[in-house]
Design an enzyme around this catalytic site. Structure first.
Site, PDB file in Angstrom:
ATOM      1  N   ASP A   1      65.666  86.307  59.280  1.00 62.78           N
ATOM      2  CA  ASP A   1      66.521  85.375  60.030  1.00 62.78           C
ATOM      3  C   ASP A   1      66.914  85.942  61.393  1.00 62.78           C
ATOM      4  O   ASP A   1      67.209  85.187  62.313  1.00 62.78           O
ATOM      5  CB  ASP A   1      67.769  84.993  59.225  1.00 62.78           C
ATOM      6  CG  ASP A   1      68.442  86.178  58.570  1.00 62.78           C
ATOM      7  OD1 ASP A   1      69.379  86.743  59.135  1.00 62.78           O
ATOM      8  OD2 ASP A   1      68.006  86.548  57.448  1.00 62.78           O
TER       9      ASP A   1
ATOM     10  N   ASN B   1      67.561  92.167  55.859  1.00 66.49           N
ATOM     11  CA  ASN B   1      66.393  91.851  56.676  1.00 66.49           C
ATOM     12  C   ASN B   1      65.387  93.001  56.729  1.00 66.49           C
ATOM     13  O   ASN B   1      65.736  94.160  56.522  1.00 66.49           O
ATOM     14  CB  ASN B   1      66.831  91.479  58.098  1.00 66.49           C
ATOM     15  CG  ASN B   1      67.548  90.135  58.126  1.00 66.49           C
ATOM     16  OD1 ASN B   1      67.291  89.279  57.284  1.00 66.49           O
ATOM     17  ND2 ASN B   1      68.446  89.972  59.074  1.00 66.49           N
TER      18      ASN B   1
ATOM     19  N   ASP C   1      49.229  89.543  50.345  1.00 66.80           N
ATOM     20  CA  ASP C   1      49.311  90.521  51.434  1.00 66.80           C
ATOM     21  C   ASP C   1      48.662  91.804  50.929  1.00 66.80           C
ATOM     22  O   ASP C   1      48.121  91.814  49.812  1.00 66.80           O
ATOM     23  CB  ASP C   1      50.784  90.722  51.846  1.00 66.80           C
ATOM     24  CG  ASP C   1      51.686  91.135  50.689  1.00 66.80           C
ATOM     25  OD1 ASP C   1      51.262  91.982  49.876  1.00 66.80           O
ATOM     26  OD2 ASP C   1      52.806  90.614  50.584  1.00 66.80           O
TER      27      ASP C   1
ATOM     28  N   GLU D   1      49.887  86.970  63.255  1.00 61.69           N
ATOM     29  CA  GLU D   1      51.309  87.131  62.942  1.00 61.69           C
ATOM     30  C   GLU D   1      51.892  88.229  63.819  1.00 61.69           C
ATOM     31  O   GLU D   1      51.316  89.309  63.916  1.00 61.69           O
ATOM     32  CB  GLU D   1      51.512  87.552  61.472  1.00 61.69           C
ATOM     33  CG  GLU D   1      51.020  86.564  60.452  1.00 61.69           C
ATOM     34  CD  GLU D   1      51.302  87.027  59.009  1.00 61.69           C
ATOM     35  OE1 GLU D   1      52.088  87.974  58.808  1.00 61.69           O
ATOM     36  OE2 GLU D   1      50.714  86.431  58.098  1.00 61.69           O
TER      37      GLU D   1
ATOM     38  N   GLU E   1      45.788  88.366  55.091  1.00 58.24           N
ATOM     39  CA  GLU E   1      45.893  89.837  55.063  1.00 58.24           C
ATOM     40  C   GLU E   1      45.048  90.421  53.930  1.00 58.24           C
ATOM     41  O   GLU E   1      45.527  91.178  53.086  1.00 58.24           O
ATOM     42  CB  GLU E   1      47.353  90.279  54.977  1.00 58.24           C
ATOM     43  CG  GLU E   1      48.150  89.871  56.210  1.00 58.24           C
ATOM     44  CD  GLU E   1      49.543  90.491  56.299  1.00 58.24           C
ATOM     45  OE1 GLU E   1      50.130  90.832  55.250  1.00 58.24           O
ATOM     46  OE2 GLU E   1      50.046  90.638  57.435  1.00 58.24           O
TER      47      GLU E   1
ATOM     48  N   ASP F   1      72.403  85.782  56.305  1.00 60.67           N
ATOM     49  CA  ASP F   1      72.369  84.996  55.057  1.00 60.67           C
ATOM     50  C   ASP F   1      72.667  85.815  53.789  1.00 60.67           C
ATOM     51  O   ASP F   1      72.367  85.371  52.682  1.00 60.67           O
ATOM     52  CB  ASP F   1      71.031  84.248  54.922  1.00 60.67           C
ATOM     53  CG  ASP F   1      69.878  85.162  54.550  1.00 60.67           C
ATOM     54  OD1 ASP F   1      70.008  86.395  54.708  1.00 60.67           O
ATOM     55  OD2 ASP F   1      68.845  84.650  54.091  1.00 60.67           O
TER      56      ASP F   1
ATOM     57  N   ASP G   1      72.374  90.559  59.983  1.00 53.26           N
ATOM     58  CA  ASP G   1      71.861  89.611  58.992  1.00 53.26           C
ATOM     59  C   ASP G   1      72.780  88.392  58.975  1.00 53.26           C
ATOM     60  O   ASP G   1      73.973  88.509  59.247  1.00 53.26           O
ATOM     61  CB  ASP G   1      71.845  90.275  57.614  1.00 53.26           C
ATOM     62  CG  ASP G   1      71.567  89.269  56.523  1.00 53.26           C
ATOM     63  OD1 ASP G   1      70.547  88.581  56.604  1.00 53.26           O
ATOM     64  OD2 ASP G   1      72.396  89.146  55.589  1.00 53.26           O
TER      65      ASP G   1
ATOM     66  N   THR H   1      45.247  93.068  58.162  1.00 52.97           N
ATOM     67  CA  THR H   1      46.403  93.708  58.792  1.00 52.97           C
ATOM     68  C   THR H   1      46.243  95.228  58.773  1.00 52.97           C
ATOM     69  O   THR H   1      45.270  95.743  58.235  1.00 52.97           O
ATOM     70  CB  THR H   1      47.732  93.274  58.141  1.00 52.97           C
ATOM     71  OG1 THR H   1      48.806  93.807  58.942  1.00 52.97           O
ATOM     72  CG2 THR H   1      47.852  93.774  56.721  1.00 52.97           C
ATOM     73  N   ASN H   2      47.206  95.884  59.390  1.00 51.64           N
ATOM     74  CA  ASN H   2      47.194  97.324  59.642  1.00 51.64           C
ATOM     75  C   ASN H   2      46.134  97.714  60.680  1.00 51.64           C
ATOM     76  O   ASN H   2      45.255  98.549  60.423  1.00 51.64           O
ATOM     77  CB  ASN H   2      47.001  98.133  58.344  1.00 51.64           C
ATOM     78  CG  ASN H   2      48.100  97.850  57.331  1.00 51.64           C
ATOM     79  OD1 ASN H   2      47.860  97.184  56.317  1.00 51.64           O
ATOM     80  ND2 ASN H   2      49.290  98.283  57.634  1.00 51.64           N
TER      81      ASN H   2
HETATM   82 CA    CA Z   1      68.577  87.846  55.872  1.00 59.61          CA
END
Ligand code: CA
Length: 429
Positions: free
Chosen positions: A401, A310, A144, A295, A192, A306, A304, A236-237
């Site tokens: 997620d 995030n 990236d 994307e 990217e 998990d 969140d 990207t950007n």
């Molecule tokens: Ca997460």
């Protein structure tokens, strides 16, 4: 109680690929019926039938090894690529890393996305009637704007040798996909690649020339193995219009053979859709290239699921007029699709990792064990040898997620229906 409102039936004609191999034509048509009495979707006008409504779904096999299962809107367990297809998704994107493993065979994580993973996903996508976009990072792990490290095996190569290695790797990888019967529709040369790719940097003397030589080497392999597939480059950007100008100019000057100029577009980072339209429209007009969003994503909840924080959510990232809800997420997808559809030569959008949900248990410890074992988090501790600064410090679970189209227990959400419904619109009170 929800009032019964006019249901609008969206009939989406998808053409299942009857022939395998790169970009081969379609023949068998199937009808998809998706209805919703709770999701409002404004019709996208003038949408071509072959407009790409794609999904990056690269982590699925790693998640499934850790016990994740996927269910359709009726709660029926199915192959997730089938569920996506039934909801109007017509293209799957998969990232490919050369060798995301250490010497002991321990995976770096992020789905351990090597070519074998891509073959599995490609077969499942093809079986569900979708084409595959093969996204070569030309790295052993995430590439990236922050990092574009060459694969371990290519370290120290001069540019001629590296170009030859990249050409051979691309050729051999695509041959594996074709031999497996995968319907390869598009191949992305680098991910990217904002002024850097595969260990080469445009800030060094001759850097752009070397980057463009690498891109040309990749493109040559695609033309040979998959002559009907589109060749895409990806940056990207888009909020930095002058950077896109320079990418377009360099690709033209060094005569890179490509078809699609692709951009990431994360609305919480990348400026307005009007700006996106302007910068991609400029490339399309000036160089006669197709353009697309490779994307995009947005959250349906701030929560969140998990125990690994995030990217957006509890810490912010909300975009004006787009609440964190299924409706807000669907509106975002619909409006990005409409934006690209209205650019001359705008061919489609891909949502990023809409299938990446929490892998497993009820504690950080339980989840962490799965991330380490199966590579279902964004990075495992084993990635430290390759990427000590980022993965080595921050390895862990999934940071998106809350941007998926599935709940943490694998059930398709109402928002997933947007891909089918945006073709005809879905009017509710
Ligand atoms: Ca997460």
């Amino acid at each position: 109680m929800k009032r019964k409102i006019s249901l609008l039936l969206a009939t989406v004609m998808l053409f299942a690929a009857a022939l395998s191999g790169c970009g081969e034509g379609a023949s068998e048509a199937k009808t998809i019926d998706v209805k919703s009495d709770s999701l409002y979707v404004e019709k996208v006008e003038n949408l071509p039938e072959d407009f790409i409504l794609g999904m990056d779904a690269s982590c699925v096999p790693a998640l499934e090894k850790g016990g994740v299962k996927y269910y359709d809107h009726e709660g029926v367990e199915k192959d997730v690529y089938q569920i996506l297809s039934e909801n109007g998704v017509n293209y799957i994107r998969v990232r490919v890393w050369n060798d995301p493993y250490n010497a002991d065979g321990k995976g770096y994580g992020g789905g351990n996305c090597d070519i074998a993973n891509a073959v599995e996903i490609g077969k499942r996508a093809t079986a569900a009637g979708m084409k595959l976009l093969v996204n070569f990072h030309y790295s052993d792990f995430w590439a990236d704007p922050g990092k574009q490290m060459e694969p371990k095996a290519w370290k120290g190569m001069d540019i001629e040798t590296k170009c030859a290695a990249l050409y051979e790797y691309t050729r051999d990888s695509l041959q594996k996909l074709v031999e497996a019967g995968v319907d390869v529709g598009m191949v992305q040369i680098g991910n990217e690649t904002n002024g850097a790719m595969c260990g080469e940097n445009s800030s060094d003397v001759g850097g752009w020339k070397r980057i463009m030589e690498l891109m040309s080497a990749g493109s040559k392999a695609v033309r040979e193995v998959c002559p009907n597939a589109l060749v895409a480059v990806h940056f990207t950007n888009p909020e930095k219009a002058e950077s896109y100008e320079s990418y377009g100019k360099n690709l033209d000057y060094y005569q890179v053979d490509y078809d699609v100029f692709a951009s990431s577009y994360y609305p919480f980072w990348h400026g307005s859709m009007e700006n996106l339209s302007a910068v991609l429209g400029n490339i399309s007009e000036k160089y006669g290239k197709k353009v697309m969003v490779a994307e995009t994503s947005y959250a349906f909840t701030a929560d969140d699921s998990d125990f690994y924080g995030n990217t957006i959510g509890e810490g912010g990232g909300i975009v004006k007029d787009y609440p964190f809800s299924y409706q807000g997420q669907a509106n975002l997808v619909r409006n990005v699709a409409a934006t690209v559809a209205n650019i001359p030569n705008g061919i489609g959008i891909f949502y990023w990792e809409g299938t990446w949900i929490s892998a497993g248990g009820e504690s950080w410890e339980a989840n962490s064990a799965l991330w380490e074992e199966y590579g279902s988090g964004w990075a495992s501790s084993y990635a430290a040898e390759y990427d000590s600064e980022d993965a080595g410090k921050w390895y862990g679970g999934c940071a998106v997620d809350n941007q998926a189209f599935f709940t943490s227990d694998g059930k398709a959400t109402e928002a997933l229906k947007v891909f089918a419904l945006l073709r005809e619109g879905n009017i509710i009170e």
